[in-house]
Design an enzyme around this catalytic site. Structure first.
Site, mmCIF file in Angstrom:
data_model
loop_
_atom_site.group_PDB
_atom_site.id
_atom_site.type_symbol
_atom_site.label_atom_id
_atom_site.label_comp_id
_atom_site.label_asym_id
_atom_site.label_seq_id
_atom_site.Cartn_x
_atom_site.Cartn_y
_atom_site.Cartn_z
ATOM 1 N N HIS A 1 34.724 53.987 33.087
ATOM 2 C CA HIS A 1 35.813 54.074 34.062
ATOM 3 C C HIS A 1 35.606 55.234 35.029
ATOM 4 C CE1 HIS A 1 37.871 51.192 31.501
ATOM 5 N NE2 HIS A 1 37.330 51.878 30.515
ATOM 6 N N ARG B 1 30.620 52.383 36.678
ATOM 7 C CA ARG B 1 32.066 52.232 36.679
ATOM 8 C C ARG B 1 32.347 50.738 36.787
ATOM 9 N NH1 ARG B 1 36.523 53.630 41.346
ATOM 10 N NH2 ARG B 1 38.329 53.116 40.052
ATOM 11 N N HIS B 2 33.383 50.278 36.103
ATOM 12 C CA HIS B 2 33.768 48.866 36.207
ATOM 13 C C HIS B 2 34.039 48.494 37.668
ATOM 14 C CE1 HIS B 2 37.954 49.889 37.018
ATOM 15 N NE2 HIS B 2 37.861 50.779 36.057
ATOM 16 N N GLY B 3 33.946 47.208 37.968
ATOM 17 C CA GLY B 3 34.261 46.720 39.306
ATOM 18 C C GLY B 3 35.747 46.861 39.613
ATOM 19 N N GLU C 1 39.281 54.861 29.331
ATOM 20 C CA GLU C 1 39.764 55.731 30.404
ATOM 21 C C GLU C 1 40.793 56.723 29.859
ATOM 22 O OE1 GLU C 1 39.268 57.441 32.896
ATOM 23 O OE2 GLU C 1 39.425 56.078 34.601
ATOM 24 N N ARG D 1 38.427 45.524 31.559
ATOM 25 C CA ARG D 1 37.721 45.578 32.843
ATOM 26 C C ARG D 1 36.289 46.060 32.678
ATOM 27 N NH1 ARG D 1 41.865 49.328 32.411
ATOM 28 N NH2 ARG D 1 41.411 51.519 32.891
ATOM 29 N N THR E 1 39.517 46.333 40.113
ATOM 30 C CA THR E 1 40.486 45.482 39.413
ATOM 31 C C THR E 1 41.634 45.132 40.357
ATOM 32 O OG1 THR E 1 41.850 47.325 38.635
ATOM 33 C CG2 THR E 1 39.998 46.638 37.220
ATOM 34 N N GLU E 2 42.457 44.199 39.908
ATOM 35 C CA GLU E 2 43.654 43.835 40.679
ATOM 36 C C GLU E 2 44.531 45.069 40.883
ATOM 37 O OE1 GLU E 2 45.186 40.649 38.282
ATOM 38 O OE2 GLU E 2 43.612 39.272 38.950
ATOM 39 N N TRP E 3 44.665 45.896 39.842
ATOM 40 C CA TRP E 3 45.489 47.104 39.966
ATOM 41 C C TRP E 3 44.837 48.160 40.849
ATOM 42 C CZ3 TRP E 3 48.620 48.714 35.006
ATOM 43 C CH2 TRP E 3 49.555 47.722 34.734
ATOM 44 N N ASN E 4 43.500 48.281 40.821
ATOM 45 C CA ASN E 4 42.829 49.188 41.762
ATOM 46 C C ASN E 4 43.220 48.805 43.186
ATOM 47 O OD1 ASN E 4 39.634 49.261 40.002
ATOM 48 N ND2 ASN E 4 41.308 50.720 39.819
#
Length: 189
Positions: free
Chosen positions: A148, A10-12, A84, A62, A14-17
């Site tokens: 994702h 899974r991607h690292g 995603e 991402r 993010t700012e939105w996460n």
């Protein structure tokens, strides 16, 4: 059905996460923690990449950013099927905003996989799962997949023979690798 071994990343973060904002197919850059996640994955990937597996990456930024760190100079193929779930009108909203504007949908879909797939104007679960199954059907050899969280839940559920409810309850860790083989999974940290 049996599948070749898959190493799923899974991607690292993010700012939105970090903000609790629903990304779906919208873009958000990796946070500083997300960059550290990708570097953790890079350390874990070194012996795996030495085997020369095929590598596939989502087209979303991402995942591309994560792959460039985690896979280093190893070549990869960008595959649109790895994007995603498209979360319709929920994309860009926080979970709190979804709860306020769509209380009935939010109340009956407490887990992210179900919530994203219930979004008005979204992709829906059947189409999302079919896209992932289509990708899996073409795999003939061991592969690395960088994608994702929800995508990974469905992938892992399909390989492990889980119900949709069990898929939705799977953890969505970042900075690790899910090794999927022989109908099961092992988390590499």
């Amino acid at each position: 059905m049996t599948y070749p071994t898959i190493w799923f990343l899974r991607h690292g973060q993010t700012e939105w996460n970090a903000e609790g904002r629903i990304q779906g197919q919208l873009e958000s850059q990796l946070s500083p923690l997300g960059i550290r996640h990708a570097h953790q994955q890079a350390a874990l990937m070194a012996p795996i990449l030495a085997r020369g597996p095929a590598c596939y990456v989502s087209p979303l930024g991402r995942a591309q950013q994560t792959a460039k760190i985690a896979l280093g100079s190893h070549p990869f193929v960008t595959d649109t099927r790895l994007a995603e779930a498209q979360a319709g009108v929920f994309q860009g909203m926080t979970r709190a905003e979804v709860a306020a504007r769509y209380p009935d949908i939010y109340a009956t879909n407490p887990l992210n996989l179900d919530l994203f797939c219930a979004a008005p104007e979204g992709e829906g679960f059947a189409a999302f799962q079919a896209r992932i199954q289509d990708f899996l059907a073409g795999l003939k050899e061991p592969a690395v997949v960088v994608a994702h969280g929800l995508w990974g839940q469905v992938l892992r559920g399909l390989i492990c023979g889980l119900s949709r409810a069990d898929m939705a309850a799977l953890p969505n860790e970042q900075g690790c690798i899910y090794q999927l083989s022989d109908g099961g999974e092992q988390v590499l940290r």
